[in-house]
Design an enzyme around this catalytic site. Sequence first.
Site, short mmCIF file in Angstrom:
data_model
loop_
_atom_site.label_atom_id
_atom_site.label_comp_id
_atom_site.label_asym_id
_atom_site.label_seq_id
_atom_site.Cartn_x
_atom_site.Cartn_y
_atom_site.Cartn_z
N CYS A 124 -2.41 -3.43 44.75
CA CYS A 124 -3.19 -3.16 43.51
C CYS A 124 -2.34 -1.62 42.56
O CYS A 124 -2.01 -0.96 43.05
CB CYS A 124 -4.44 -2.51 43.78
SG CYS A 124 -5.64 -2.42 42.42
N LEU A 125 -2.40 -2.06 41.44
CA LEU A 125 -1.74 -1.10 40.55
C LEU A 125 -2.32 0.29 40.50
O LEU A 125 -1.86 1.39 40.16
CB LEU A 125 -1.46 -1.46 39.13
CG LEU A 125 -0.76 -2.76 39.00
CD1 LEU A 125 -0.90 -3.19 37.45
CD2 LEU A 125 0.84 -2.56 39.08
N HIS A 157 -9.33 -10.90 42.30
CA HIS A 157 -8.98 -9.42 42.51
C HIS A 157 -9.33 -8.91 41.09
O HIS A 157 -10.03 -7.77 41.25
CB HIS A 157 -7.38 -9.37 42.84
CG HIS A 157 -7.06 -7.86 42.83
ND1 HIS A 157 -6.56 -7.31 44.36
CD2 HIS A 157 -6.97 -6.91 42.08
CE1 HIS A 157 -6.35 -6.02 44.17
NE2 HIS A 157 -6.60 -5.85 42.69
N HIS A 214 -12.39 -6.08 39.91
CA HIS A 214 -12.45 -4.91 39.28
C HIS A 214 -13.45 -4.57 38.29
O HIS A 214 -13.92 -3.54 38.01
CB HIS A 214 -10.78 -4.76 38.33
CG HIS A 214 -10.04 -4.15 39.25
ND1 HIS A 214 -9.97 -3.01 39.71
CD2 HIS A 214 -8.61 -4.80 39.86
CE1 HIS A 214 -8.82 -2.47 40.22
NE2 HIS A 214 -8.14 -3.64 40.39
#
Length: 168
Positions: A90-91, A132, A136
């Site tokens: 994940c960034l 994903h 968020h």
Amino acid sequence: MAILEIVKNPSPLLTQKCKEVKVFDEKLCKLLDDMYETMVAADGVGIAAPQVGELLRVAIVDLGEGDDVIEMVNPVVTAIGGSEIDIEGCLSFPGLYGEVERPYFVRVEAQERDGSLYELEAEDYEARAILHEIDHLDGVLFDSKIRRIVDPSELEPAEDEGEGGEMI
């Protein structure tokens, strides 16, 4: 277009539920364009608005490989199916990779940047990336779903886009 700063864990912004987009205007278009540029610059395959400090139900997924960029405004999961475990990154969690179980199939209703409704179906890694990013928007982070942390040395070099623990 601008490259925005990516919000990193443990920022409380990442755990808040995002607000529905009600105005479809140039500001939304600029946000989507800036999110895309930011995602590409960070070598990601997906990004959600809270990752750039905006608590709006907006996310992007781009697997490359000649596929269209998926822009999701106000996405709603309408069906899921199957299950698989794969490695995610994940960034907002640089250097963290883990095995995460997610549905193999997803159907989503969302809006385009102009407000028009659409439906999409995805499988495998594309479904994983979409889910994903939608997580968020609900303040759910992938680290809460990790079954086993994967050391970066365990990651295979990615021959194909989307494999080998790419940052979603």
